[in-house]
Design a protein around this motif. Structure first.
Motif, PDB file in Angstrom:
ATOM      1  N   MET A 299      -9.496   2.823  -8.148  1.00 16.71           N
ATOM      2  CA  MET A 299      -8.229   2.094  -8.159  1.00 16.71           C
ATOM      3  C   MET A 299      -8.358   0.769  -7.399  1.00 16.71           C
ATOM      4  O   MET A 299      -8.507   0.759  -6.181  1.00 16.71           O
ATOM      5  CB  MET A 299      -7.118   2.927  -7.513  1.00 16.71           C
ATOM      6  CG  MET A 299      -6.586   4.052  -8.371  1.00 16.71           C
ATOM      7  SD  MET A 299      -5.115   4.774  -7.610  1.00 16.71           S
ATOM      8  CE  MET A 299      -4.862   6.193  -8.677  1.00 16.71           C
ATOM      9  N   GLY A 300      -8.323  -0.341  -8.141  1.00 17.76           N
ATOM     10  CA  GLY A 300      -8.257  -1.636  -7.486  1.00 17.76           C
ATOM     11  C   GLY A 300      -6.824  -1.966  -7.114  1.00 17.76           C
ATOM     12  O   GLY A 300      -5.873  -1.346  -7.594  1.00 17.76           O
ATOM     13  N   TYR A 301      -6.655  -2.965  -6.242  1.00 17.50           N
ATOM     14  CA  TYR A 301      -5.319  -3.341  -5.778  1.00 17.50           C
ATOM     15  C   TYR A 301      -4.793  -4.522  -6.599  1.00 17.50           C
ATOM     16  O   TYR A 301      -5.507  -5.500  -6.832  1.00 17.50           O
ATOM     17  CB  TYR A 301      -5.340  -3.677  -4.288  1.00 17.50           C
ATOM     18  CG  TYR A 301      -5.678  -2.479  -3.445  1.00 17.50           C
ATOM     19  CD1 TYR A 301      -4.812  -1.389  -3.387  1.00 17.50           C
ATOM     20  CD2 TYR A 301      -6.866  -2.409  -2.734  1.00 17.50           C
ATOM     21  CE1 TYR A 301      -5.116  -0.273  -2.633  1.00 17.50           C
ATOM     22  CE2 TYR A 301      -7.173  -1.293  -1.972  1.00 17.50           C
ATOM     23  CZ  TYR A 301      -6.304  -0.233  -1.926  1.00 17.50           C
ATOM     24  OH  TYR A 301      -6.608   0.880  -1.189  1.00 17.50           O
ATOM     25  N   THR A 302      -3.557  -4.404  -7.041  1.00 19.08           N
ATOM     26  CA  THR A 302      -2.942  -5.417  -7.900  1.00 19.08           C
ATOM     27  C   THR A 302      -1.793  -6.146  -7.225  1.00 19.08           C
ATOM     28  O   THR A 302      -1.309  -7.153  -7.740  1.00 19.08           O
ATOM     29  CB  THR A 302      -2.423  -4.752  -9.187  1.00 19.08           C
ATOM     30  OG1 THR A 302      -1.615  -3.615  -8.831  1.00 19.08           O
ATOM     31  CG2 THR A 302      -3.588  -4.277 -10.048  1.00 19.08           C
ATOM     32  N   SER A 303      -1.318  -5.647  -6.089  1.00 20.79           N
ATOM     33  CA  SER A 303      -0.206  -6.281  -5.366  1.00 20.79           C
ATOM     34  C   SER A 303      -0.228  -5.803  -3.927  1.00 20.79           C
ATOM     35  O   SER A 303      -0.795  -4.754  -3.618  1.00 20.79           O
ATOM     36  CB  SER A 303       1.144  -5.944  -6.029  1.00 20.79           C
ATOM     37  OG  SER A 303       1.275  -4.537  -6.192  1.00 20.79           O
ATOM     38  N   ALA A 304       0.407  -6.577  -3.045  1.00 20.01           N
ATOM     39  CA  ALA A 304       0.455  -6.210  -1.631  1.00 20.01           C
ATOM     40  C   ALA A 304       1.587  -6.964  -0.948  1.00 20.01           C
ATOM     41  O   ALA A 304       1.922  -8.092  -1.330  1.00 20.01           O
ATOM     42  CB  ALA A 304      -0.871  -6.511  -0.931  1.00 20.01           C
ATOM     43  N   ALA A 305       2.186  -6.338   0.068  1.00 17.20           N
ATOM     44  CA  ALA A 305       3.244  -6.986   0.852  1.00 17.20           C
ATOM     45  C   ALA A 305       3.374  -6.294   2.190  1.00 17.20           C
ATOM     46  O   ALA A 305       3.234  -5.066   2.290  1.00 17.20           O
ATOM     47  CB  ALA A 305       4.576  -6.951   0.106  1.00 17.20           C
ATOM     48  N   PHE A 306       3.645  -7.087   3.228  1.00 13.74           N
ATOM     49  CA  PHE A 306       3.946  -6.537   4.545  1.00 13.74           C
ATOM     50  C   PHE A 306       5.413  -6.126   4.606  1.00 13.74           C
ATOM     51  O   PHE A 306       6.287  -6.782   4.027  1.00 13.74           O
ATOM     52  CB  PHE A 306       3.701  -7.582   5.638  1.00 13.74           C
ATOM     53  CG  PHE A 306       2.284  -7.629   6.146  1.00 13.74           C
ATOM     54  CD1 PHE A 306       1.766  -6.585   6.892  1.00 13.74           C
ATOM     55  CD2 PHE A 306       1.477  -8.719   5.889  1.00 13.74           C
ATOM     56  CE1 PHE A 306       0.468  -6.622   7.373  1.00 13.74           C
ATOM     57  CE2 PHE A 306       0.180  -8.783   6.358  1.00 13.74           C
ATOM     58  CZ  PHE A 306      -0.320  -7.726   7.107  1.00 13.74           C
ATOM     59  N   HIS A 307       5.674  -5.039   5.317  1.00 22.76           N
ATOM     60  CA  HIS A 307       7.039  -4.685   5.689  1.00 22.76           C
ATOM     61  C   HIS A 307       7.570  -5.778   6.611  1.00 22.76           C
ATOM     62  O   HIS A 307       6.804  -6.399   7.362  1.00 22.76           O
ATOM     63  CB  HIS A 307       7.023  -3.322   6.406  1.00 22.76           C
ATOM     64  CG  HIS A 307       8.374  -2.792   6.744  1.00 22.76           C
ATOM     65  ND1 HIS A 307       9.049  -3.154   7.899  1.00 22.76           N
ATOM     66  CD2 HIS A 307       9.181  -1.917   6.092  1.00 22.76           C
ATOM     67  CE1 HIS A 307      10.211  -2.518   7.929  1.00 22.76           C
ATOM     68  NE2 HIS A 307      10.317  -1.771   6.850  1.00 22.76           N
ATOM     69  N   PRO A 308       8.884  -6.059   6.597  1.00 22.52           N
ATOM     70  CA  PRO A 308       9.412  -7.136   7.442  1.00 22.52           C
ATOM     71  C   PRO A 308       9.081  -6.994   8.923  1.00 22.52           C
ATOM     72  O   PRO A 308       8.957  -7.999   9.630  1.00 22.52           O
ATOM     73  CB  PRO A 308      10.936  -7.037   7.217  1.00 22.52           C
ATOM     74  CG  PRO A 308      11.075  -6.445   5.870  1.00 22.52           C
ATOM     75  CD  PRO A 308       9.929  -5.500   5.718  1.00 22.52           C
ATOM     76  N   ASP A 309       8.912  -5.753   9.416  1.00 20.24           N
ATOM     77  CA  ASP A 309       8.588  -5.557  10.825  1.00 20.24           C
ATOM     78  C   ASP A 309       7.102  -5.675  11.120  1.00 20.24           C
ATOM     79  O   ASP A 309       6.703  -5.736  12.280  1.00 20.24           O
ATOM     80  CB  ASP A 309       9.083  -4.182  11.298  1.00 20.24           C
ATOM     81  CG  ASP A 309      10.602  -4.104  11.339  1.00 20.24           C
ATOM     82  OD1 ASP A 309      11.242  -5.176  11.313  1.00 20.24           O
ATOM     83  OD2 ASP A 309      11.145  -2.997  11.383  1.00 20.24           O
ATOM     84  N   GLY A 310       6.267  -5.660  10.094  1.00 15.62           N
ATOM     85  CA  GLY A 310       4.858  -5.985  10.263  1.00 15.62           C
ATOM     86  C   GLY A 310       3.889  -4.864  10.553  1.00 15.62           C
ATOM     87  O   GLY A 310       2.681  -5.101  10.574  1.00 15.62           O
ATOM     88  N   LEU A 311       4.338  -3.650  10.784  1.00 17.41           N
ATOM     89  CA  LEU A 311       3.407  -2.559  11.081  1.00 17.41           C
ATOM     90  C   LEU A 311       3.106  -1.694   9.866  1.00 17.41           C
ATOM     91  O   LEU A 311       2.323  -0.743   9.957  1.00 17.41           O
ATOM     92  CB  LEU A 311       3.946  -1.673  12.214  1.00 17.41           C
ATOM     93  CG  LEU A 311       3.886  -2.278  13.619  1.00 17.41           C
ATOM     94  CD1 LEU A 311       4.272  -1.239  14.663  1.00 17.41           C
ATOM     95  CD2 LEU A 311       2.500  -2.836  13.920  1.00 17.41           C
TER      96      LEU A 311
END
Length: 468
Positions: A299-311
């Motif tokens: 499984m390759g990665y197609t999207s990513a995002a940090f949670h607003p709090d960053g952890l």
């Protein structure tokens, strides 16, 4: 009677052999489990030692310094065992910085109120196309990614023509066209401080661009840590770190100022064996063993995002799974299944509770408190994927892009999420690829598979402050 007696003896012998074989298999599984545990403990100790060990001077020079043309001296980097690059790791001071940022943002979120300048629902209901801007080349049309610098009202687009364009929405002028990638630009991100801009590309690289007073951007670093297309770039709330996600099944955590990859994370899976069939043949016990490979391994990665709090980091995969990571430990703490096709986009709500994910089958909403899916939108036919999702900065609205653009009023786990506006894809391609809310949801920036950036909002002279 003699024949029956012989058959009973053979059956008894076969049962004993089968029992012995199953006992051996169980013992082997226990040994394998113990060895895997010891291996994981050894890897953990090795990673801890690498984090604590000082970085060799030659590696530090190669990683931190940039050449005059912005390229990193990859050939000078120290290599570890097996030809793998040495990573300094995420230090205790960085973890403390991330934790402190998380505590401050979480505290602010408890007191957060909807800004009075936010566009009301009846204003969004009247949104229409305000302008269209041909930013990319005609021979390679297509906008693949959008980001907005909210403080300066600058829109960035990444194109199939391998360039990134910075556009001043207020003046309607192109500020800069950033060339250098050799393939399509798949992700663009502004850093809120220091006039820094990031671009990821299908050419396997990430570029860090530094703005100057004259409005021009110079490439400060070219990062070549991935071995396949870079699909997503996301910036941490501290504005000191960022993450890239790639089809090579890894994500990298970078220090922004130096362009140094602190750690590269890959979720490892192993094949395992199953007894598929046991039978008696010519007086001997025969066992067919099947080796099964975990499909998640590729499984390759197609999207990513940090949670607003960053952890917390969210990543979407080619295998329709959404993975949730603890940034401090780089551990995979939760997985969300249920989509069909690659997860094309993910977006965390500013309230910290909701996650929206898009894939071929539509959009799913997840409750991060209970780690479950509470709502799904199947918007288009089976041949039309959903390409983008985006919560506005207040967490009041959700925009979705596919064959058209739809805006929903954010509800709750139990309350309905109502579609308040549907905007047509005016590109003629039938494929809106990306959507982003402007400041206070006063406008929407939309990219499609033609070369035009489209701005949707209230027509000039229409009062956005009317209504509830």
């Amino acid at each position: 009677m003699l024949s029956n007696f012989a058959l009973e003896q053979q059956l008894h012998t076969a049962r004993q052999e089968l029992s012995h074989a199953l006992y051996q298999h169980d013992a082997a599984c226990r040994v394998i489990a113990r060895l895997k545990k010891e291996r994981d403990e050894a890897r953990s100790l090795l990673a801890e030692a690498e984090r604590q060990a000082p970085l060799p001077a030659s590696a530090a020079t190669a990683n931190v310094s940039a050449l005059s043309n912005g390229k990193r001296a990859a050939e000078s980097e120290d290599m570890g065992p097996g030809g793998k690059r040495m990573r300094p790791g995420v230090s205790d001071s960085i973890i403390a910085e991330l934790t402190e940022c998380n505590a401050a943002l979480s505290q602010q979120r408890k007191k957060r109120q909807i800004p009075p300048t936010l566009a009301p629902i009846d204003a969004l209901e009247r949104y229409t196309q305000l302008s269209s801007h041909p930013l990319h080349k005609t021979n390679k049309p297509g906008i693949t990614s959008i980001d907005i610098n909210l403080s300066k009202d600058i829109v960035a687009t990444g194109g199939v023509d391998s360039s990134a364009v910075l556009f001043d929405r207020t003046s309607g002028e192109i500020l800069s066209t950033l060339n250098g990638h050799s393939k399509k630009v798949t992700s663009v991100k502004f850093v809120a401080q220091n006039d820094v801009f990031l671009s990821g590309s299908a050419d396997k690289t990430v570029r860090i661009w530094q703005g100057s007073e004259d409005g021009k951007y110079d490439c400060r670093h070219i990062l070549k840590d991935h071995t396949a297309e870079v699909q997503a770039v996301t910036v941490h709330a501290t504005n000191n770190y960022f993450v890239t996600a790639s089809l090579d099944t890894t994500w990298c955590f970078y220090d922004l100022s130096s362009g140094l990859c602190l750690t590269q994370v890959q979720l490892l899976y192993f094949s395992f064996s199953l007894i598929c069939k046991v039978f008696h043949y010519n007086g001997h016990l025969a066992i067919i063993v099947c080796e099964v490979e975990d499909p998640s391994n590729s499984m390759g990665y197609t999207s990513a995002a940090f949670h607003p709090d960053g952890l917390i980091l969210g990543t979407g995969t080619t295998g329709a799974t959404v993975r949730i990571w603890d940034v401090k430990s780089r551990g995979n703490v939760a997985n969300f299944d249920g989509h069909t096709g690659a997860v094309t986009a993910i977006s965390f709500s500013e309230n910290g509770y909701f996650l929206a994910t898009a894939a071929h089958d539509g959009v799913k909403l997840w409750d991060l408190r209970k780690l479950k899916n509470f709502r799904s939108f199947e918007l288009y036919d089976q041949d039309t994927p959903t390409n983008s999702v985006d919560f506005d900065h207040s967490g009041s609205y959700l925009a979705i892009a596919g064959s058209d653009i739809r805006v929903y009023q954010v509800g709750s786990v139990k309350a309905e999420w109502n579609c308040i506006k549907t905007l047509p894809d005016l590109s003629g391609t039938g494929k809106a690829t990306c959507v982003k809310f402007g400041t206070d949801a006063k406008y929407l920036a939309v990219g499609s598979m033609d070369r035009n950036l489209r701005i949707f909002g209230l027509p000039e002279g229409d009062d956005a402050s009317t209504g509830s």
